[in-house]
Design an enzyme around this catalytic site. Structure first.
Site, PDB file in Angstrom:
ATOM      1  N   GLU A   1       0.832  -1.211   0.000  1.00  0.00           N
ATOM      2  CA  GLU A   1       0.000   0.000   0.000  1.00  0.00           C
ATOM      3  C   GLU A   1       0.866   1.260   0.000  1.00  0.00           C
ATOM      4  OE1 GLU A   1      -3.115  -0.277  -0.412  1.00  0.00           O
ATOM      5  OE2 GLU A   1      -4.147   1.502   0.356  1.00  0.00           O
TER       6      GLU A   1
ATOM      7  N   THR B   1     -13.833   4.627 -12.692  1.00  0.00           N
ATOM      8  CA  THR B   1     -12.719   4.324 -11.790  1.00  0.00           C
ATOM      9  C   THR B   1     -12.894   2.954 -11.124  1.00  0.00           C
ATOM     10  OG1 THR B   1     -11.312   5.275 -10.096  1.00  0.00           O
ATOM     11  CG2 THR B   1     -13.690   5.462  -9.737  1.00  0.00           C
TER      12      THR B   1
HETATM   13  C1  DMJ Z   1     -11.418   0.930  -6.352  1.00  0.00           C
HETATM   14  O1  DMJ Z   1     -12.566   0.997  -5.621  1.00  0.00           O
HETATM   15  C2  DMJ Z   1     -11.342   2.027  -7.364  1.00  0.00           C
HETATM   16  O2  DMJ Z   1     -10.384   1.704  -8.328  1.00  0.00           O
HETATM   17  C3  DMJ Z   1     -11.009   3.341  -6.752  1.00  0.00           C
HETATM   18  O3  DMJ Z   1     -10.891   4.353  -7.689  1.00  0.00           O
HETATM   19  C4  DMJ Z   1      -9.721   3.246  -5.987  1.00  0.00           C
HETATM   20  N1  DMJ Z   1      -9.764   2.175  -5.035  1.00  0.00           N
HETATM   21  C5  DMJ Z   1     -10.250   0.896  -5.432  1.00  0.00           C
HETATM   22  C6  DMJ Z   1      -9.227  -0.061  -5.930  1.00  0.00           C
HETATM   23  O4  DMJ Z   1      -8.003  -0.004  -5.362  1.00  0.00           O
END
Ligand code: DMJ
Length: 817
Positions: free
Chosen positions: A378, A494
């Protein structure tokens, strides 16, 4: 004749290979591993599909209708019903069958009409139609996972060109559910600023959410519902979703610093930043993503301007060779010595923006991390920190050591493969596939790691594993997926839900659009507020930020070696040993991976970050994925013609030192600059002219390399003494402005020549890297003369080279205006 036809056949074969972007070394029965022929790709695609089904089916059998399945315990993982304040658990678990909804579009991408239809039926049958669920959730997460999942599934279900088109079996209820959910989320925007609060209770609105959970929101979460909400407006013809979320997006961007850098976290109540740093990872990632994707999806020039402005500022201030660093929004100085796993998505976004070369560089950093950990921690520190601390060094390099199977690295790999068709990226995907099978697969799904060093597991499978990680992996191998041949400007949200805007939807929207405030009758608003004074009315008169932080005055010099020591920095010189670990193969293959055979910095990262890229004991047996012997033999394409001085084409590590310089307004009597006034002008002869008016040098950021005879420069060339002899040393005001005596750069230098003092060379202007012979022409500022300006800091010599502190910058030339 025979020779001619053989040559012709070879040419035809080569043309075919170039056309398809893959080679074809398949035997009739099966395939030869790493041939990456059609059959081999199909095999990996099918394996990925099986992995998805393994996890999805276990979820449906063991955990549905709850939100997640425990991949190890093999039962439902639910929100914490006993403790509604347990927001780390509850933020994404709204008791709305999250894994099912987030997986709908992966089923669609697989083209599995029967599984898609069954899943859609479950939603219709079981999901609370109006989302009146007593659950406090995060607005952003619920938007990207649930609202986005429903919207995208609706697009698939209603598009006759898609395999999972449902035709007359489907009455549009997914869109209605999406709208009901959006209505439940909208009251989060009822702030004085118009930017949303982080959380809301779906049944009770804002009344039941403790104020302590609403103090801070991050830039991505505040801005990003814009994409899904705008899409919802286009499909429902109700403009309120678009107006409200877009207003918030624009307000968020207005909170940027004078350097056009947006802090990561704010008070949604008054827009005060909670911290003053920025980067490309957690808390800000999707802001950039949705500026660009919104511009593409909605053909929106203002969003394009936001993307361009924000990306320009990032490139200028935060770009390092191998990653974007976290920097202070007011000074542009690197302030944290780490990068995070979420920023691995950024190279994919750069591909979409057309910045392929930088995307390849940045992606490589994450590849090296995967080589080291079989995961992306992370947070990983690029400068050693806690050397005197208790924890072993390999642990101190990963202050946040978990890896919850995030998708970002595979997402970028997908975009890079689609753009380059370089098998290098197929090898990355293959490695991840093998790791998923070997390291992460569990009886009921996939479990990430709590600690990438010790290998301790996490009994958790977040919904994005099925929605994103496995979807992107599948799409890399499924070269013929319908998404790859449509021309509808589809973008991935996203959360990897494909979104596209049909001409018919756009036309219907244009003729029917209207602002509908009706949901306010049914949806609870802030306690004590008059529902009639609706929040969007107040939004229209909402605030605009006026107070920007005061600009710092004067020229600031940021020596990169000092950054390295104090704050984590860049370009730390290493030994001058050549960095290539491979001896060339004798077999000359004519098919090659461009990354393996033409990219000369493939093994630089290991050397530059050798102190913190520490492979955990449990993975000592692993090899670097790009050096897998079979893959390397097949695709490196080494032959004698490609050898350089008897070695392969890897750049030697530089022994020079580099500095960043940011000129601020005190240097100029004139107006503050338009940061984008520095433009590349190709001269057509291989050189690039960067034209910057010196009058607007204020605001310009230069990367300066300190040249000493005998040193190896960043272009891999030895710096010749003759260069020093040819340059006029007039007007030298302060040769020792930069103390280079204690740098590693001195090691290899010719001592007699060193006494001549250094020269400087600009290697980047506003984050744009200059080629070896790149020259920057400056228009002469009236105040600039051969003596100096700004207290003796700047001048120019007889060859019109700019002098900084008396030291000539050999490729910054001062021209007559
Ligand atoms: C997901 O929920 C999406 O990609 C978001 O934009 C960022 N975090 C997570 C994945 O790591």
């Amino acid at each position: 004749m025979q020779l001619l036809s053989r040559t012709l056949m070879q040419l035809l074969f080569l043309a075919l290979v170039t056309l398809l972007g893959i080679t074809s070394v398949c035997s009739v029965h099966g395939f030869q591993q790493f041939s990456f022929c059609e059959e081999e790709l199909r095999h990996y695609r099918d394996e990925t599909e099986q992995l998805f089904r393994h996890a999805y089916n276990h979820y449906v059998e063991l955990a549905y209708p709850f939100d997640e399945v425990y991949p190890i315990k093999c039962r439902a993982r639910t929100r914490n019903f006993e403790d509604p304040l347990d927001h780390p658990t509850n933020d994404v678990l709204g008791n709305f069958s999250a894994t099912l909804i987030d997986s709908l579009t992966t089923l669609a991408v697989l083209g599995d009409v029967s599984a898609f239809r069954s899943a859609v039926r479950l939603v219709e049958r079981d999901l609370q139609p109006d989302f009146s669920i007593d659950a406090t959730v995060q607005v952003f997460e619920t938007t990207i996972r649930i609202l986005g999942g429903l919207l995208s599934a609706h697009l698939y279900a209603t598009d006759p060109t898609k395999k999972v088109y449902l035709g007359s079996d489907y009455d549009g209820f997914l869109l209605q559910r999406a709208q009901r959910l959006a209505d439940r989320l909208l009251p989060a925007y009822s702030t004085r600023t118009g930017i949303p609060l982080p959380r809301i209770n779906l049944a009770h609105g804002l009344r039941h959410v403790p104020a302590t959970l609403q103090q801070e929101n991050n830039a991505a979460a505040m801005a990003c519902p814009m994409l899904e909400f705008t899409m919802l407006s286009y499909l429902t013809h109700d403009d309120k979703y678009r107006n409200i979320a877009r207003y918030a997006f624009d307000v968020v961007w207005s909170l940027k610093s004078k350097l056009d850098l947006l802090p990561m976290s704010f008070s949604p109540h008054d827009g005060t930043p909670f911290n003053k740093f920025t980067g490309t990872g957690a808390s800000i990632d999707s802001f950039y993503e949705y500026a660009l994707k919104g511009a593409i999806l909605f053909d929106d020039e203002e969003l394009w301007d936001t993307w361009e402005g924000s990306y320009y500022a990032l490139r200028k201030h935060s770009r390092n060779d191998w990653f974007y660093a976290n920097i202070d929004v007011d000074s542009g100085q690197v302030i944290t010595p780490w990068i995070d796993s979420l920023s691995a998505f950024f190279p994919g976004l750069q591909v979409l923006a057309g910045d392929l070369e930088d995307a390849k560089m940045k992606h490589l950093m994450f590849l090296k991390l995967w080589n080291t950990y079989g995961a992306l921690p992370e947070r990983w520190e690029f400068q050693p920190q806690d050397l005197t601390g208790e924890s072993p060094q390999e642990l101190s390099c990963v202050p946040l050591p978990w890896y919850p199977l995030r998708p970002e690295f595979i997402e970028s790999t997908y975009f890079l493969y689609r753009a380059t068709k370089d098998v290098f990226y197929l090898k990355v995907a293959w490695t991840i596939l093998e790791d998923l099978k070997a390291l992460y697969k569990t009886p009921c799904g996939f479990a990430g790691l709590q600690n990438v060093v010790s290998g301790e597991r996490q009994d958790r499978m977040e919904t994005f594993v099925l929605s994103e990680t496995l979807k992107y992996l599948y799409l890399i191998f499924d070269t013929h997926n319908e998404l790859h041949s449509d021309s509808s400007n589809t973008v991935f949200s996203t959360e990897a839900h494909p979104l596209w805007l049909r001409a018919s939807d756009l036309a219907a929207y244009k003729s029917c659009r209207g602002f509908n405030n009706s949901h306010n009758d049914t949806v609870p608003v802030l306690s004590g507020e008059d529902p009639k004074e609706s929040f969007f009315v107040r939004l229209l008169g909402a605030f605009m930020l006026s107070a920007f932080p005061k600009a710092q005055k004067g020229l600031r010099l940021l020596p990169l070696n000092q950054l390295s020591a104090k704050n984590g920095g860049q370009l730390k010189p290493q030994s001058s040993a050549r960095m290539c670990a491979i001896s060339p193969s004798s077999s000359a293959a004519f098919l090659h991976s461009s990354m393996l055979s033409e990219f000369s910095r493939l093994f630089e990262i290991e050397h530059r970050y050798s102190e913190t890229l520490l492979r955990p004991r449990r993975l000592f047996h692993r090899t670097q994925m790009e050096l897998n012997p079979k893959f390397y033999e097949t695709w490196s394409g080494w032959d004698q013609a490609k050898l350089h001085d008897g070695m392969c084409m890897c750049l030697a590590a530089p022994t020079t030192e580099s500095y960043e310089m940011l000129f601020s307004e005190a240097l100029s009597d004139l107006e503050a600059p338009d940061a984008r006034s520095a433009r590349q002008v190709p001269l057509g002869n291989g050189t690039v002219m960067h034209r910057i008016e010196l009058a607007v040098l204020a605001g310009v950021r230069l990367r300066i390399e300190v040249l000493l005879p005998g040193a190896l420069d960043i272009y891999g060339r030895k710096i010749e003494q003759s260069l020093f002899e040819s340059i006029s040393r007039e007007n030298v005001l302060d040769k020792n402005m930069f103390d280079v005596s204690d740098t590693n750069a001195a090691e290899d230098q010719d001592s007699s020549a060193t006494s001549m003092g250094p020269l400087y060379r600009a290697t980047a202007v506003d984050g744009m890297m200059l080629p070896f012979d790149g020259v920057v022409h400056l228009l002469k500022l009236s105040a600039l003369n051969s003596e100096s300006v700004s207290g003796g800091l700047l001048g120019y010599n007889r060859e019109n080279m700019l002098l900084i502190g008396g030291v000539p910058v050999i490729n910054l030339l001062v021209d007559e205006a």
